[in-house]
Scaffold this active site. Structure first.
Site: not given
Ligand SMILES: Cc1ncc(C[n+]2csc(CCOP(=O)(O)OP(=O)(O)O)c2C)c(N)n1
Lengths: 325, 323
Positions: B29, B59, B82, B84-86, B128
């Site tokens: 992104e 993602e 981040f 966190d978004f994996i 985050h």
């Protein structure tokens, strides 16, 4: 009707390909009933026209991705009968040395890149192969087969969006067989025709009778024309039905007998046979020869598989990473 | 050796690998615009937006796309903004990237690098700031690296991109502006090898990413009190360099593990179990872990500070080991 005039030899060859898949899967089913093959098996009996109608038009170097019901897709793309059945039987001689199994077939030499046990999981992967193909400019396309159940999954929608946005050379082949496991499509979505989603994402689409081999061929042939010309993805929805349960051993009580009978009358193999006969493109002798050849290849594959060794014990933890030892 | 920041070193690593190998692509992104931290700044100007590709906020699908591209001969580098978004990409990472080589009996290779930023800093709160490295290290088929300085960041990133396996390259945002010497030329750091950053005789501190600097400062303080401390940065948590850690513990007989992830089920637990298997009878004291409490990361800066392992708690814990 096909765009180019098919001669009888080509048509007979298509029938031969469908018969090979039918005989193969019936053999797998029989071996499963005898407990000679174990595991979780999803057969595509009744859906062969989609696999053959699509893959018969592809180049050997085109990329094909499947799902949990993909024996037929791999065979249609040219996977070796023996190595495929040995894989399903968990033997060392299988394509993946027995580490993949029925739902995770990889037959790279034939361009069947991978199946998956995760519904909808290979749709993004096909985008990636299409992305690579586009960058390498060698004219390949990627094709991904998935069921109607995948149409309500997030990756399906994200993938349609990206494929459209980036004009990727990918063909989405949705096998709408009306059920996801035991549940009819109508209980999972208000969207009756999944090709509708393609419209949302500005992707060219069609819905065809998936049990009519030539109808599938016509749709795929048009799709290939567009995709190879670089105008982006195409979505082909094939209306079909599986004639077995969701998995082997599923009594399929959720399905009305009348519904099954109706679909049996549209069995793609029988239907295409009738067409060839009505056109006088094939004789009874030829027909018999095709069926018995398919059955004997399936028998030989079974013999090959069951006489093959199990994977060696130490294979359990090899190939976890691609490092040289 | 020129000095660079951690962020510049990562950018230089990307630049070098993209120049060296035309099959390396960067996707993520806003990456073509430099990304929110500026790591990919300038890359799209150099290599074009067809190789430095901005993606929609998808993602999971972008990860799958990169995996598919890897099966077809590219070497994608995916940026997840981040860690966190994996979570959204875990299906593709765990079920496909990690397993396709094995499940295909070696037919497929997945040369994929996932650059992901993590860390507790800046009061960004629970979505985050997480440290999820042990989730990833638990999956056979994934490699996981966490550099703590600019030289390792560059060397490990280049090694990750050349690796034929999926490698999760975890960048700590608290380190982006830290400076350090980075060797000239084609600097590679092998994945799976720890670094002994300070030699010592009486206690081993194993620390990860941002906590390495904290551990080194603690070691200085402890030296003032007469305690000789060895500091090890595993750099790679999967594969883990068991030998270097075990050898150190055999020498020092005491060990403390420091990380920002919560203590329970963290990589410290794995290191502890491994060390006791190989060196239990060398130990003079229990192995201690200094890690985050079992709670989400709080947003308030005062709570955030309390959440983090700091120099004082490391020093206190080491002194405890000496009774
Ligand atoms: C992500 C995920 N959720 C659930 C399942 C369990 N499951 C296996 S097949 C299936 C139904 C799939 O239906 P469809 O996509 O229409 O394919 P079909 O079985 O009809 O070929 C489900 C729910 C799964 N394999 N993956």
């Amino acid at each position: 009707m096909p765009t180019r005039k098919e001669n009888s030899k080509d048509l007979i060859d298509l029938l031969r390909r469908m018969w090979l898949i039918r005989a193969f899967e019936e053999k797998v089913s029989a071996l499963y009933a005898e407990r000679q093959i174990v595991g979780l098996l999803h057969l595509g009996i009744g859906q062969e026209a989609v696999a053959v109608g699509t893959c018969s038009l592809l180049r050997p170097d085109d990329y094909v991705f499947g799902g949990h019901r993909s024996h037929g897709h791999a065979l249609a793309k040219g996977a070796d009968v023996n190595r495929l059945m040995a894989e399903i039987a968990g033997r060392a001689t299988g394509y993946c040395g027995g580490k993949g199994g029925s739902m995770h077939i990889v037959a790279l030499e034939a361009g069947f890149v991978t199946a998956t046990g995760v519904v909808g999981g290979t749709i993004p992967l096909a985008l990636g192969a299409a992305f690579a193909a586009k960058e390498k400019k060698q004219g390949q396309v990627a094709v991904v087969f998935f069921g109607d159940g995948a149409g309500q999954a997030g990756p399906f929608h994200e993938s349609l969006n990206i494929a459209s946005l980036w004009r990727l050379p990918v063909i989405f082949v949705c096998e709408n067989n009306g059920y996801a496991e035991f549940t009819p499509l109508s209980a999972h979505t208000k969207v009756e025709r999944l090709a509708q989603h393609a419209k949302t994402y500005d992707i060219s689409s069609s819905t065809v009778d998936g049990n009519d081999l030539l109808a599938v061929r016509t749709a795929i042939s048009k799709a290939l024309g567009k995709t190879r010309a670089g105008t982006g993805p195409v979505f082909v929805e094939c209306l079909t039905h599986r004639l077995r349960g969701h998995y082997e051993g599923d009594p399929a009580k959720y399905r009305e007998l009348s519904q099954l009978t109706q679909w049996k009358s549209k069995d793609p193999v029988a239907r295409f046979t009738r067409l060839l006969k009505s056109k006088k493109a094939i004789t009874d002798n030829e027909l018999q020869a095709i069926e018995s050849e398919a059955r004997s290849r399936a028998e030989q594959a079974a013999e090959f598989s069951l006489s093959s060794p199990w994977p060696a014990e130490e294979e359990v933890a090899t190939q976890v990473t691609a490092d040289l030892p | 050796m020129p000095e660079q920041t951690y962020l510049e070193a990562i950018r230089a690593g990307l630049h070098e690998e993209m120049s060296r190998d035309s099959s390396v692509y960067v996707l993520g992104e806003d990456v073509a615009l430099g990304g929110p931290f500026g790591v990919t700044k300038g890359l799209s100007e150099g290599f074009g937006v067809h190789r430095v590709v901005n993606t929609p906020i998808s993602e999971g699908t972008v990860m799958g796309l990169a995996i598919g591209a890897a099966t077809a001969g590219l070497r994608p580098v995916v940026e997840i903004m981040f860690i966190d978004f994996i979570t959204l990409a875990m299906d593709q990472l765990v079920n496909h990237a990690a397993k396709l080589h094995y499940m295909s009996g070696g037919q497929l290779k997945i040369p994929l690098t996932v650059r992901v930023q993590c860390g507790i800093s800046g009061a960004m709160g629970a979505h985050h700031s997480q440290s999820l490295e042990s989730w990833l290290a638990h999956v056979p088929g994934l490699k996981v690296v966490m550099p703590s300085n600019p030289a390792d960041a560059k060397g490990l990133l280049k090694a990750a991109i050349r690796d034929d396996n999926p490698v999760i390259f975890i960048e700590h945002r608290g380190l982006y502006r830290t400076r350090g010497k980075v060797p000239d030329g084609d600097h590679l750091v092998p994945i799976g090898r720890a670094a002994v950053l300070r030699e010592g005789k009486q206690v081993t501190i194993v620390a990860l990413a941002n906590t390495v600097g904290v551990a080194l400062a603690a070691a200085d303080e402890l030296a003032g009190g007469g305690i000789s401390t060895e500091v090890i940065d595993p750099r790679s948590i999967s594969p883990l360099d068991v030998e270097t850690i075990v050898e150190s513990v055999k020498k020092t007989s005491r060990m403390i593990i420091v990380h920002e992830a919560v203590e329970k089920g963290g990589i410290g637990a794995e290191i502890t179990a491994t060390v006791q298997e190989h060196a239990l009878y060398y130990l003079d004291a229990p192995i201690l872990r200094i890690a985050a409490p079992f709670a989400p990361v709080p947003a308030s800066p005062s709570l955030e500070k309390q959440f983090l392992p700091n120099q004082a708690c490391i020093v206190k814990a080491v002194r405890k080991l000496f009774g």
